[in-house]
Design an enzyme around this catalytic site. Structure first.
Site, PDB file in Angstrom:
ATOM      1  N   TYR A  53       0.836  -1.204   0.000  1.00 17.25           N
ATOM      2  CA  TYR A  53       0.000   0.000   0.000  1.00 17.25           C
ATOM      3  C   TYR A  53       0.872   1.255   0.000  1.00 17.25           C
ATOM      4  O   TYR A  53       1.918   1.311   0.650  1.00 17.25           O
ATOM      5  CB  TYR A  53      -0.915   0.026   1.216  1.00 17.25           C
ATOM      6  CG  TYR A  53      -2.062  -0.947   1.159  1.00 17.25           C
ATOM      7  CD1 TYR A  53      -2.300  -1.739   0.035  1.00 17.25           C
ATOM      8  CD2 TYR A  53      -2.925  -1.086   2.241  1.00 17.25           C
ATOM      9  CE1 TYR A  53      -3.355  -2.632   0.001  1.00 17.25           C
ATOM     10  CE2 TYR A  53      -3.985  -1.980   2.212  1.00 17.25           C
ATOM     11  CZ  TYR A  53      -4.196  -2.753   1.091  1.00 17.25           C
ATOM     12  OH  TYR A  53      -5.249  -3.635   1.066  1.00 17.25           O
ATOM     13  N   SER A 211     -13.855  -3.839  -0.372  1.00 14.06           N
ATOM     14  CA  SER A 211     -14.679  -3.119  -1.336  1.00 14.06           C
ATOM     15  C   SER A 211     -16.167  -3.298  -1.033  1.00 14.06           C
ATOM     16  O   SER A 211     -16.950  -3.674  -1.911  1.00 14.06           O
ATOM     17  CB  SER A 211     -14.381  -3.575  -2.778  1.00 14.06           C
ATOM     18  OG  SER A 211     -14.957  -2.702  -3.730  1.00 14.06           O
ATOM     19  N   LEU A 213     -18.444  -1.220  -0.790  1.00 17.97           N
ATOM     20  CA  LEU A 213     -19.305  -0.305  -1.553  1.00 17.97           C
ATOM     21  C   LEU A 213     -19.149  -0.496  -3.058  1.00 17.97           C
ATOM     22  O   LEU A 213     -19.618   0.332  -3.841  1.00 17.97           O
ATOM     23  CB  LEU A 213     -18.997   1.151  -1.189  1.00 17.97           C
ATOM     24  CG  LEU A 213     -19.101   1.511   0.293  1.00 17.97           C
ATOM     25  CD1 LEU A 213     -18.901   3.002   0.491  1.00 17.97           C
ATOM     26  CD2 LEU A 213     -20.429   1.058   0.886  1.00 17.97           C
ATOM     27  N   GLY A 216     -17.542   2.300  -4.832  1.00 16.29           N
ATOM     28  CA  GLY A 216     -18.320   3.529  -4.726  1.00 16.29           C
ATOM     29  C   GLY A 216     -19.675   3.471  -5.390  1.00 16.29           C
ATOM     30  O   GLY A 216     -20.507   4.357  -5.182  1.00 16.29           O
ATOM     31  N   GLY A 219     -22.430   3.580  -3.022  1.00 16.96           N
ATOM     32  CA  GLY A 219     -22.301   4.668  -2.064  1.00 16.96           C
ATOM     33  C   GLY A 219     -23.137   5.898  -2.375  1.00 16.96           C
ATOM     34  O   GLY A 219     -22.817   6.992  -1.905  1.00 16.96           O
TER      35      GLY A 219
END
Length: 330
Positions: A53, A211, A213, A216, A219
């Site tokens: 990351y 993940s 959502l 997104g 969302g």
């Protein structure tokens, strides 16, 4: 805060998991530290990261941000159940990726240095390594555990049969084996219900959805479009997914509005209602996004709402037959 055990272990973890993938590339170090402080203020003790990351600005950057937060003291490390991952390449040379005994040893030591800690609570394999035998993997993990560098082992992106193979190999070595599995799981992507979730429940492995959502899309993307707000779900593969499911998402956002809930909260709450789910990973880019996700812990969905969500996002069932885990049976 609501807590649960991680899989079949005695380890207590919060039912929301703080994901840190945005720390560095999307979220400043100052805001990242503020989000982690706020997580502790609200009782969230389960933090997830990975050695790769921060890749947009530098691999390992996210772990370094967390490490500097731990270094500020005040019991931050002691109050945190820390999970990180290995598998992805951290360099260009051979043995700087995957799950060889050599990389497991080196990757763990490097993460410990970046995180400024002497142990990792949950050390996760970010992907299945099809070229390394389980005997080698489990021996390497056993050494790390004996050295006190890791406490538990988890997986991510494993198939159901991968979980079974891993657990049977661990059993042969009289080891606990996997205690958690991170899977792509949300209302749009329910494929893990066919085999991953049943396998995890059978072996006492806690499932941690990533993940939640759907990038997104779940969302409130259509509402944001009407309000003129920008969203990452309006470009790239998220836009393709939205175009494919637009009518469903429209009906989903209407359902959320009828319930008086934000669509993102509804998506998280649905996951919290699923048998075998430890807690979904929330990946806030801002403190405000973090605050809004907390509402999911307060939402109880009745049978009518759960049935409606199944109608909008049907569970996978080959041949349209029985639900998992008997979906393939006749």
């Amino acid at each position: 805060m609501e807590y649960t055990h991680l899989g079949r272990t005695g380890l207590s973890v919060s039912r929301l998991v703080l994901g840190t993938m945005n720390f560095g590339p999307e979220t400043s170090e100052e805001d990242s530290h503020a989000i982690m402080d706020r997580a502790h203020e609200h009782g969230i003790n389960f933090f997830d990261t990975a050695n790769v990351y921060g890749r947009q600005v530098g691999k390992g950057v996210t772990e370094e941000i967390i490490g500097r937060w731990f270094a500020t003291g005040d019991g931050r490390r002691e109050r945190t159940v820390l999970a990180t991952k290995l598998y992805g390449p951290m360099g260009d040379w051979p043995n700087e990726n995957r799950l060889s005994a050599l990389n497991i040893r080196r990757a763990c030591d490097a993460s410990l240095r970046r995180l400024r800690t002497d142990y990792i609570d949950l050390y996760q394999m970010h992907h299945i390594d099809r070229s390394t035998p389980w005997e080698e993997i489990w021996e390497a993990m056993s050494v790390l555990r004996q050295q006190g560098k890791i406490l538990y082992v988890g997986s991510s992106n494993f198939a159901g049969w991968h979980l079974a193979a891993a657990q049977e190999a661990a059993r042969d070595r009289h080891m606990v084996g996997l205690v958690s599995e991170q899977s792509l799981y949300n209302l749009l992507y329910r494929w893990v219900e066919l085999e991953v979730l049943p396998a995890a429940r059978h072996y006492g492995i806690g499932v941690i959805p990533w993940s939640p959502l759907g990038g997104g899309v779940l969302g409130g993307v259509l509402r944001k479009q009407r309000e003129g707000a920008t969203s990452r779900s309006t470009a790239g593969w998220e836009a393709e997914r939205l175009a494919q499911h637009r009518d469903t998402i429209e009906a989903y956002e209407k359902l959320a509005a009828d319930l008086g809930e934000d669509p993102a909260v509804l998506a998280l709450a649905w996951l919290l209602h699923q048998d075998g789910v430890t807690g979904p990973i929330i990946g806030p880019r801002t403190p405000d996004q973090f605050d809004s996700a907390l509402r999911a812990l307060e939402v109880t969905l009745d049978e009518k709402t759960l049935t409606r969500l199944d109608e909008l996002f049907p569970p996978p069932a080959p041949n349209g037959a029985k639900p998992a885990p008997e979906a393939y049976a006749w």
